[in-house]
Write a protein that holds these residues in place. Sequence first.
Motif: not given
Length: 551
Positions: A192-206
Amino acid sequence: MGFPLVSALMRLGVKSTTTDEAPINSITLFVVLLCFCIVIGHLLEKSRWMTESVTALLIGLCTGIVILLNTEWKSSHVLVFNEDIFFIYLLPPIIFNAGFQVKKKRFFQNFMTIMLLGAVGSFISFVIIWLGSLQLFKKMDIGFLEMNDYLALGAIFSATDTVCTLQVLNQDETPLLYSLVFGEGVVNDATSVVLFNAIQRFDLSHINSTIVMEFIGNFLYLFLTSTLLGIAVGLLSAYIIKKLYLGRHSTDREVALMILMAYLSYMVAELFDLSGILTVFFCGIVMSHYTWHNVTESSRVTTKHAFATLSFVSEIFIFLYVGMDALDIEKWKFVSESPGTSIGVSSILLGLVLIGRAAFVFPLCFVSNLTRKHQIDKIGFKQQVTVWWAGLMRGAVSVALAYNWFTMSGHTQRRGNAVMITSTITVVLFTNVVCGLLTKPLVRWLLPQHKHSGSIMSSELLSSEVSLAMPLLTSGDYPKWDMAGDRIPRRTILRMLLMTPVRSVHYYWRMFDDSFMRPVFGGRGFVPFAPGSLNEDIVHQSVLGEQQMVE
C-alpha cells in the motif's frame, strides 16, 4: 528506532503554546495515558471482547472528550498529528520487530500464499476501491476531487491493520493461520505504501498503456530494491559484529549497534525513496537469523525484549492518538453543514473495503489450495473467513497516508479533503471498535481451542519431534496427529523418508547456508566466543534454546 519516543513527541508539535510548560504538560499527559493503557490492557487480558488496541482507542476517545469539554469545544487533542513522525519514529520498531520475531520456517513455507494475499490481493483491493469511489463519489457533492485523489483513496484503504486478530490468534495452536494473517499484514502495508508513493510520483490524470507499464515497473523496482537493501544491511550488521565481537569488552556496544543498524536500514531506504517498511522487515529477518546469534547471551535477551517493548509502546501510542484525534473540531466543522455526505462517503468506503477484501481472499486462497497436495495443509473455509475478517480493520497506516495526501501540516484546507479525512477516521474507528470487539468471540467460534489431555511436557516433546522431522521432509508431508494429540498411524517417519525425496528447496538452502553464508556472517552453530568470556561457558547450552525462538 533507537531514538527515545519522548523526542519524537516533542517534534509532533504542541497544539497549545501559550506557556513554556505546554510541551511538558502534553508529554506528561501522553506518558500517563500510555501507562494507563498498559494497566487497563493487563486487567482486561481475559476479557471476551476487549483487545489492547481497542482499549487504547477507547481511552483516546474518552480523553479527547474530556479535553474537548475542558477547552470549550475548541480542541480534542494536545498534539498536532505529523505523518512524517509516524513513518520515521513509530512505524519502524513495529515492522522491524515483526520481522525479528517471525517464525521464519513457517513464513517461508507459506511465502507464495502470503505474497498472493499481501501483494496481488492488495492490488485487487486497490483497483476495486479506486474504481468504486470514482463512480460513486462523482454523484455526491463532496468537493472537487481529481483522478489522483481517487487513486490515493485506493491505496489508503487497501492498507489493513491485523493487530486485533493477531492478539487473539495463538502462533503455536494455529501456525498456518497465524503466519498467513501476520505475513499478509506486513506485505500489505508495504504494498500500500509503495502504491501510494508511486501515485505521488506519476501524473495519472490521463492514463495510457505507457504510464501503466512505467507504474508497474516502478512498483516492482521499489519492491525488489527495498527487499535487497534490507538483506544487505542485515548481513552487514552480522559481519561487523561477528568480526569485531564487541561483546568481549561491552555488551552495550553490540546492543546499540544492532538497534542503530536496524534503524539505519529504514532511514537509508527512505533516503533513496524506497519502501522503508519492506527494508526494515527483511532486515529484521536477516538479523534474527545471523546477527542475533553473534552477540553474547545477555545481549540476546536484551535485544529480544527491547525490540518487543519499542514495538508495543509504538502500537499503543498510535491507537491512543487516533482515538484522541477523531474528535478534532477543525476537521468536523467543514462537514457540519452536510453530515449526511460524510456518513454516505464513509458507508461507501466501508462497503468497498468489504467487497474488495472478499474479492481476493477467497479466490486467492482457492488458488493456493490447488498447489497444496495434502488436505491438512489446505486453507479451510473457516480459516479463510478469519483471514478475510483480519484484514477488514483499518489502522494508523491508513490515517497517516490520508493525512499525507489530504492535509497540509496536519490542517485541512478544502471541504473535499475534510470529508475524506473525517470519513477515513470514521472507517478506522468503526472497523477497529466494532470489528475489534467482535474479533475474540468470532475467532473462538470459528476456531475453537482444543484442550489436549496430555501434559505440557508431552506436547512440547511432540512439537520438538515434528520440528526435527520437518527439515527432512518436503511439501508438508510430515507426521500427523489427531485433535487429542495421538499419532495417526498411517505412515511412519522412516516410511515417509523412503517414499519422499529429501532434495527440497529447504534442503538446498540449508546446504548453501551452512557452506557459504554462516561461515562468513555467523549464525546458529557458528557463534564466536572469546577465551574467558561468558559466551564461552554457555555457548553449548544456548544453541538448543535459540533454535526454538528463531525457527
